[in-house]
Design an enzyme around this catalytic site. Structure first.
Site, mmCIF file in Angstrom:
data_model
loop_
_atom_site.group_PDB
_atom_site.id
_atom_site.type_symbol
_atom_site.label_atom_id
_atom_site.label_comp_id
_atom_site.label_asym_id
_atom_site.label_seq_id
_atom_site.Cartn_x
_atom_site.Cartn_y
_atom_site.Cartn_z
ATOM 1 N N PHE A 1 -35.669 -64.104 30.676
ATOM 2 C CA PHE A 1 -35.383 -65.239 31.902
ATOM 3 C C PHE A 1 -36.357 -66.604 31.474
ATOM 4 O O PHE A 1 -36.143 -67.447 32.190
ATOM 5 C CB PHE A 1 -36.150 -64.583 33.085
ATOM 6 C CG PHE A 1 -37.337 -64.037 33.188
ATOM 7 C CD1 PHE A 1 -38.409 -64.700 32.716
ATOM 8 C CD2 PHE A 1 -37.412 -62.655 33.097
ATOM 9 C CE1 PHE A 1 -39.783 -63.994 32.625
ATOM 10 C CE2 PHE A 1 -38.850 -61.947 33.051
ATOM 11 C CZ PHE A 1 -39.809 -62.921 32.937
ATOM 12 N N LYS B 1 -35.594 -59.638 40.463
ATOM 13 C CA LYS B 1 -37.114 -59.018 39.882
ATOM 14 C C LYS B 1 -36.911 -57.604 39.500
ATOM 15 O O LYS B 1 -36.654 -56.855 40.190
ATOM 16 C CB LYS B 1 -38.150 -59.418 40.793
ATOM 17 C CG LYS B 1 -39.377 -58.892 40.310
ATOM 18 C CD LYS B 1 -40.455 -59.202 41.566
ATOM 19 C CE LYS B 1 -41.791 -59.234 40.863
ATOM 20 N NZ LYS B 1 -42.244 -58.017 40.327
ATOM 21 N N ARG C 1 -47.486 -57.803 28.166
ATOM 22 C CA ARG C 1 -48.093 -58.825 29.318
ATOM 23 C C ARG C 1 -49.642 -58.829 28.918
ATOM 24 O O ARG C 1 -50.208 -60.021 29.265
ATOM 25 C CB ARG C 1 -47.907 -58.068 30.737
ATOM 26 C CG ARG C 1 -48.549 -58.930 31.805
ATOM 27 C CD ARG C 1 -48.526 -58.124 32.817
ATOM 28 N NE ARG C 1 -49.406 -58.776 33.809
ATOM 29 C CZ ARG C 1 -48.772 -59.252 35.043
ATOM 30 N NH1 ARG C 1 -47.682 -59.002 35.417
ATOM 31 N NH2 ARG C 1 -49.796 -59.732 35.883
ATOM 32 N N ARG D 1 -50.627 -68.829 37.955
ATOM 33 C CA ARG D 1 -49.975 -68.052 39.059
ATOM 34 C C ARG D 1 -49.894 -69.323 40.252
ATOM 35 O O ARG D 1 -50.873 -69.684 40.618
ATOM 36 C CB ARG D 1 -50.742 -67.017 39.558
ATOM 37 C CG ARG D 1 -50.124 -66.199 40.683
ATOM 38 C CD ARG D 1 -50.940 -65.085 41.142
ATOM 39 N NE ARG D 1 -51.373 -64.092 40.078
ATOM 40 C CZ ARG D 1 -50.657 -63.127 39.872
ATOM 41 N NH1 ARG D 1 -49.444 -62.791 40.198
ATOM 42 N NH2 ARG D 1 -51.143 -62.137 38.986
ATOM 43 N N LYS E 1 -42.298 -64.404 44.336
ATOM 44 C CA LYS E 1 -41.706 -63.284 44.326
ATOM 45 C C LYS E 1 -41.525 -62.654 45.773
ATOM 46 O O LYS E 1 -42.551 -62.755 46.452
ATOM 47 C CB LYS E 1 -42.598 -62.190 43.197
ATOM 48 C CG LYS E 1 -43.861 -62.051 43.662
ATOM 49 C CD LYS E 1 -44.531 -61.310 42.682
ATOM 50 C CE LYS E 1 -46.088 -61.108 43.010
ATOM 51 N NZ LYS E 1 -46.897 -60.467 41.942
HETATM 52 P P1 AMP Z 1 -46.071 -58.766 39.669
HETATM 53 O O1 AMP Z 1 -46.366 -57.932 38.385
HETATM 54 O O2 AMP Z 1 -45.923 -58.007 40.850
HETATM 55 O O3 AMP Z 1 -47.208 -59.852 39.708
HETATM 56 O O4 AMP Z 1 -44.796 -59.547 39.349
HETATM 57 C C1 AMP Z 1 -44.369 -60.599 38.391
HETATM 58 C C2 AMP Z 1 -43.816 -60.018 37.249
HETATM 59 O O5 AMP Z 1 -42.490 -59.522 37.630
HETATM 60 C C3 AMP Z 1 -43.845 -60.382 35.999
HETATM 61 O O6 AMP Z 1 -44.827 -60.850 35.242
HETATM 62 C C4 AMP Z 1 -42.702 -60.002 35.184
HETATM 63 O O7 AMP Z 1 -42.983 -58.991 34.326
HETATM 64 C C5 AMP Z 1 -41.598 -59.452 36.335
HETATM 65 N N1 AMP Z 1 -40.352 -59.711 36.422
HETATM 66 C C6 AMP Z 1 -39.191 -59.062 36.578
HETATM 67 N N2 AMP Z 1 -38.068 -59.804 36.736
HETATM 68 C C7 AMP Z 1 -38.524 -61.277 36.547
HETATM 69 C C8 AMP Z 1 -37.906 -62.434 36.543
HETATM 70 N N3 AMP Z 1 -36.633 -62.664 36.811
HETATM 71 N N4 AMP Z 1 -38.778 -63.741 36.435
HETATM 72 C C9 AMP Z 1 -39.928 -63.460 36.103
HETATM 73 N N5 AMP Z 1 -40.855 -62.303 36.281
HETATM 74 C C10 AMP Z 1 -39.958 -61.143 36.450
#
Ligand code: AMP
Length: 589
Positions: A371, A281, A301, A447, A453
């Site tokens: 990805f 991630k 985004r 989601r 994650k």
């Molecule tokens: P969050 O922003 O904490 O909700 O985490 C999700 C975000 O992680 C996604 O919207 C992406 O911008 C980011 N991200 C980073 N690496 C990846 C990955 N390998 N697959 C999907 N999302 C990723």
């Protein structure tokens, strides 16, 4: 032609309904009767929007402009408007009261405009809610059509350049002058993107299905690919299920990003599915890439078009993606000359840059980690399993390209293996890992459990700032603490969950105060009501149950981690997530 008064009646009725099923019935009936050119706009406006999400556009009207227009239309001073605001705490109610009390002084305003749709000044059948107590101005009811209100608000969003401010005020003043106090109440709320009558995408989706007798999953599918419920409503009415099935992803129309849910442990992800696709991630900014032959467009985004800020990424994509047409999904990170990671703020600087783009792109190089793949050479991939999407993705990106690569993905049934990848990601300075279901489709805007994650610390929450307090002493004339809210997606309202005043440097405090000053809606002593627009990422030690906040929870030791400029209000964390984190906390303690 549907009168805006009918739309107002609809809002009043919906506001009084507690359950979503009945709301759906009421809105479905409205859609059935709506004219061709009012169908789509009714879908946007009932959610308090003017633009469908794929445009990435917002009305973006500052509260002060609205107050100025209201003050002129009502013939009362801006100070009186502020007093009303303090009393009511709500712009809709303030508008209603201001116009109810005014004495017709603005009735000649329509002469400023040539296309005022005032041919139907009959106010006939106004009965239902009739702008209660509207007295002499109730005859204004029914002058405006839904379409006209929509077009005028859109005009406000589109006008720019010299004289834009006064043009916006004039247009709003016109709308207020031509409407009954009750209609104006809803115009104000829509204009400030604060309609909040409890109708979200789910209710509009179900209403379309009901109004036009089309299966709800087809409506959902069409919405996923078009990102436009107005368009879906029009297609449903015109061509039924067949028309919905024919909807496809279109290049240069960004699709909502698929999102991830937090998992407390790697093992929990393996409990959901036997095999898991594990990826690093990356801590950067989401990027959706649309390649259309020789042209490339890039979306953030929030689905804003950021192509102009990232010319280097455009060149990289042209040089390394072999498909003629493609829609790709990935995370852009800022790197140094040697490929080492730079701080998260740097990537945001790149995304926001409007001037000196060349120099900044030279100083802060970007690497895109791809990805996912949504579309390639005429074929939609969103319905296909992750494994098939990844296979195609790898086949259309040249290996060894500079500035772009396809993420490593490991499919395993062994939690130990995932734990190793997790340590490697953290050692390399990344955020954690993603644990994805290898057979899942790409679900735009969703989601769910198909993407999990895992990050090391207890997770943070992304909350919107809805208020603040003027500081004292060293923090005099600065907003020293901020009132935070999460989102209740069932009732479509934001709920206060606490305050934050720590983790904010003096420098940041200055810039935040400046940033928020244009969003102040009302003030009462030291307390400020702020238009919900800016998202804070908040770290905390624990979530506690609390009767003191409308959310029912409070955060212990909250601290500002960063301002999430890349997130919109619609993307803040939900009450449901807070509840889940609270439960998770109990299970692990
Ligand atoms: P969050 O922003 O904490 O909700 O985490 C999700 C975000 O992680 C996604 O919207 C992406 O911008 C980011 N991200 C980073 N690496 C990846 C990955 N390998 N697959 C999907 N999302 C990723």
């Amino acid at each position: 032609m549907t009168q805006f008064s009918e739309f107002t009646d609809l809002c009043v009725k919906i506001e009084s309904i507690p359950g979503s099923l009945e709301m759906t019935d009421v809105f479905a009936a409205f859609l059935k009767e709506a004219d061709e050119d009012e169908l789509a706009v009714s879908c946007y406006m009932i959610m308090g929007e003017i633009f469908p999400p794929w445009t990435g556009k917002k009305l973006g009207l500052g509260p002060n402009l609205l107050y100025a227009a209201l003050s002129k239309a009502a013939g009362i001073s801006p100070e009186k408007i502020q007093t009303l605001l303090r009393q009511t705490g709500d712009i809709g109610e303030t508008t209603y009261q201001a116009l109810r009390d005014e004495n017709n002084s603005q009735s000649t305003f329509s002469s400023f405009f040539t296309s005022a749709d005032d041919g139907s000044d009959d106010g006939g059948g106004a009965g239902a809610n009739g702008g209660a107590g509207a007295g002499g101005v109730s005859s204004k009811r029914g002058r405006l059509s839904v379409r006209e209100v929509y077009d005028r608000l859109k005009e406000i969003a589109d006008v720019s350049g010299k004289g834009a401010q006064s043009q916006k005020i004039k247009t709003l003043q016109f709308l207020f002058s031509e409407s009954s106090p009750e209609e104006a109440k809803y115009i104000s709320r829509i204009a400030l993107e604060e309609l909040r009558i409890g109708v979200g995408e789910g209710i509009v989706r179900d209403s379309i299905s009901k109004a036009f007798g089309v299966p709800v999953d087809l409506v959902e599918f069409a919405y996923m690919v078009t990102n436009d419920l107005g368009k879906v409503a029009a297609a449903s009415r015109a061509g039924g299920a067949d028309a919905l099935e024919m909807q496809r992803i279109q290049i240069d129309r960004p699709v909502k990003m698929m999102l991830a849910q937090v998992t407390n442990s790697i093992e929990a992800a393996f409990a959901e599915q036997s095999e898991v696709a594990v990826e690093w991630k990356f801590d950067g900014a989401r990027l959706q890439i649309h390649k259309n032959g020789d042209s490339v467009r890039l979306y953030s985004r929030r689905l804003e078009d950021v192509t102009g800020s990232l010319p280097d990424v455009v060149q990289t994509v042209l040089a390394s993606v072999t498909a003629t047409d493609a829609v790709l999904d990935g995370e852009a990170i800022a790197v140094d000359e040697n490929g080492g990671l730079r701080p998260f703020q740097d990537i945001l600087r790149r995304f926001r840059r409007k001037y000196d783009v060349e120099t900044t792109s030279h100083n802060i190089p970007i690497h895109v980690n791809l990805f996912d793949l949504l579309y390639a050479d005429g074929e939609s991939f969103i319905e296909k399993p992750l494994t098939a999407r990844r296979e195609k993705l790898s086949s259309i990106v040249k290996t060894g390209s500079k500035g772009i690569s396809v993420d490593d993905l490991t499919i395993t049934n062994d939690p130990e293996k995932a734990a190793e990848i997790y340590s490697a990601a953290l050692n390399a300075g990344h955020e954690g890992i993603m644990l994805k279901n290898p057979s899942s489709p790409y679900s735009p805007g969703k989601r769910g459990k198909n993407w999990l994650k895992k990050k090391p610390v207890m997770d943070t929450l992304d909350l919107v700032v809805i208020g603040g307090e003027w500081g004292s002493g060293k923090r005099k004339n600065k907003i020293g603490s901020y009132v935070l809210a999460c989102y209740d997606d069932v009732r479509n309202v934001s709920l206060e969950i606490g305050r934050v005043g720590t983790g904010i440097s003096d420098e940041l405090l200055d810039s935040l105060t400046e940033q928020f000053s244009g969003l102040i809606e009302a003030e009462d002593g030291v307390m400020i009501k702020i238009k919900p627009e800016i998202v804070f990422e908040i770290a905390f030690e624990e979530i506690q149950k609390s009767p003191n906040y409308p959310a029912g929870y409070a955060l212990r030791f909250p601290r500002l981690v960063r301002v999430r400029d890349d997130k919109t209000v619609e993307e803040i964390d939900t009450l449901e997530k807070v509840e889940r984190m609270y439960q998770g906390q109990k299970e692990t303690s």
